[in-house]
Design an enzyme around this catalytic site. Sequence first.
Site, short mmCIF file in Angstrom:
data_model
loop_
_atom_site.label_atom_id
_atom_site.label_comp_id
_atom_site.label_asym_id
_atom_site.label_seq_id
_atom_site.Cartn_x
_atom_site.Cartn_y
_atom_site.Cartn_z
N LYS A 1 12.56 5.31 -1.93
CA LYS A 1 11.52 4.59 -2.69
C LYS A 1 11.45 5.11 -4.13
CE LYS A 1 8.81 3.87 1.52
NZ LYS A 1 7.68 4.38 2.34
N GLN B 1 3.01 9.07 2.73
CA GLN B 1 4.05 8.74 3.72
C GLN B 1 3.58 9.12 5.12
OE1 GLN B 1 7.03 7.11 3.01
NE2 GLN B 1 7.23 7.03 5.23
N ASP C 1 0.32 0.13 -0.29
CA ASP C 1 0.76 -0.31 1.03
C ASP C 1 -0.12 -1.43 1.58
OD1 ASP C 1 3.05 1.14 1.78
OD2 ASP C 1 1.86 2.94 2.18
#
Length: 284
Positions: free
Chosen positions: A47, A91, A114
């Site tokens: 990412k 994460q 997210d």
Amino acid sequence: MDISGKELAKQFQEKLKEKISREKHSITLAFVLVGKDPPSQAYVRMKERACSEVGIKSLKIELPDETTEFELLELIGNLNSDPSINGILVQMPLPSQINEEKVLLTIDPDKDVDGFHPFNVGKMITGDKHAIIPCTPLGVLKLLEAYQIETKGKHVVVIGRSNIVGRPLANLLSQKRAYGNATVTLVHSHSKDLSNICKQADILIAAIGKPLFVTKEMVKPGAVVIDVGINRVNDKIVGDVNYSDVKEIVSFITPVPGGVGPMTIAMLLENTYLLAKEQNCSLS
Ligand code: NAD
């Protein structure tokens, strides 16, 4: 025919890179990684690389395995109030002493790249046009759109009901919206007669986490198959669909790797850009 998420993600990223460079604004995404889980480290590296390719700065904060919940929430609080940070990604999974729900609730919804904060989930479910949509479901919608796979009036079967993939996808596809308006069946580990239900799907989406679970016998000839699964088997990455078996009878299928995965990353970049734009109205 293969649906190339890899190719489409590349196109999205090129467009985004061009926009970011033209607008000359600084965008920063903070990654928080707790512990030394190798797959999590690899995901964050991928990412970060994608961010740098389009001109988004990343700030990686690595914390030890024994980090307490209080310490993590305090760090998120600091990132929330730091105006130089536009997006925050913690994460998952987190070590067992940390409550993931509390973490998601603590991230400022305006920096929630997210789209997992309950406030953003609520906006998405009620069909708010400005809702931040979780990256994988958004990536799947963009793939359907790019390949002009109409969902209106179609029977979509989604296998898997996780909060990050199956459940939001099933909701979005049933909404009154472009690439929605489908009749959706959501099946899961307690569903009976799963194979027969799958066989009725015009569009079958697998998000289970079980290697090669979907076989030819479960798929209607001519159907579209979207494979979200990423499973490591003997050092090889395979999907939830037995690709070589199913490929022969379908109209479209996403390969693994190279299907949904790259789109998830492209949509993370897109969400970061959108949030930065909302935070800084001078971004055009
Ligand atoms: P999860 O474990 O949270 O959920 C799996 C779901 O599958 C559950 O709802 C469960 O009920 C269902 N399920 C399990 N066994 C089943 C069975 N035998 N029959 C029917 N349903 C069954 O997983 P997740 O986070 O949604 O991820 C699913 C898969 O997608 C994993 O392989 C994951 O690695 C992958 N994934 C890929 C991307 C991407 O970018 N391509 C993003 C997220 C997740």
